[in-house]
Design a protein around this motif. Structure first.
Motif, PDB file in Angstrom:
ATOM      1  N   HIS A  12       0.811  -1.221   0.000  1.00  0.00           N
ATOM      2  CA  HIS A  12       0.000   0.000   0.000  1.00  0.00           C
ATOM      3  C   HIS A  12       0.841   1.265   0.000  1.00  0.00           C
ATOM      4  O   HIS A  12       0.324   2.351   0.127  1.00  0.00           O
ATOM      5  N   ARG A  37      -6.426   7.011  -0.856  1.00  0.00           N
ATOM      6  CA  ARG A  37      -7.707   6.414  -1.254  1.00  0.00           C
ATOM      7  C   ARG A  37      -7.691   4.912  -1.061  1.00  0.00           C
ATOM      8  O   ARG A  37      -6.709   4.342  -0.611  1.00  0.00           O
ATOM      9  N   ARG A  38      -8.785   4.264  -1.440  1.00  0.00           N
ATOM     10  CA  ARG A  38      -8.953   2.840  -1.161  1.00  0.00           C
ATOM     11  C   ARG A  38      -8.008   1.918  -1.927  1.00  0.00           C
ATOM     12  O   ARG A  38      -7.497   0.964  -1.387  1.00  0.00           O
ATOM     13  N   SER A  39      -7.789   2.195  -3.219  1.00  0.00           N
ATOM     14  CA  SER A  39      -6.978   1.303  -4.037  1.00  0.00           C
ATOM     15  C   SER A  39      -5.517   1.331  -3.594  1.00  0.00           C
ATOM     16  O   SER A  39      -4.926   2.393  -3.442  1.00  0.00           O
ATOM     17  N   SER A  40      -4.952   0.148  -3.388  1.00  0.00           N
ATOM     18  CA  SER A  40      -3.579   0.066  -2.905  1.00  0.00           C
ATOM     19  C   SER A  40      -2.623  -0.466  -3.966  1.00  0.00           C
ATOM     20  O   SER A  40      -1.540  -0.927  -3.657  1.00  0.00           O
TER      21      SER A  40
END
Length: 142
Positions: A12, A37-40
């Protein structure tokens, strides 16, 4: 932990390396920034840049994808007079900024439109010539 692969804990994080030719001229250590944000994953839609805030801390600034200039459907050249935007931004533009005010404006370039018009005109001329020739041949037979 194989070479080239990151561990789960590191997946991440983004690694930014400062090039020696940039900035002060001396090499600095790798800077690690966590995604906000959410996407890692480091995908095309998840690009970030390391930015120093006025408060002095490093944070990730998300970079939007670049737009592509529309191209002519016939010759595939970029169309002039139309901005390079992402589809969502392009959709919200006023119509006069999305197109060029002429036949096939925003779809074909001026050169290709001219070719089409000339071609259509020549076809019509050819039809007329055929009719005239046919009429003359019928008159000579009678």
């Amino acid at each position: 932990w194989r070479a080239g692969k990151r561990s789960r804990k590191e997946s991440h994080k983004v690694r930014e390396t400062h090039h020696p030719s940039v900035g002060s001229g001396k090499m600095t250590k790798n800077i690690r920034i966590t995604y906000l944000r959410r996407s890692s994953y480091r995908t095309a839609s998840n690009k970030v840049q390391a930015v120093k805030t006025p408060g002095g801390r490093l944070t990730a600034q998300y970079i939007k994808k670049r737009g592509k200039v529309p191209s002519c459907g016939d010759c595939k050249q970029e169309l002039r007079g139309i901005p390079a935007l992402r589809p969502n931004k392009f959709k919200h533009l006023v119509k006069r900024k999305r197109t060029v005010t002429r036949a096939y404006g925003g779809s074909r370039c001026g050169k290709c439109v001219r070719e089409r018009i000339v071609r259509a005109f020549l076809f019509e001329e050819q039809k007329i010539v055929k009719q005239v020739v046919a009429q003359r041949s019928t008159k000579t037979k009678k």
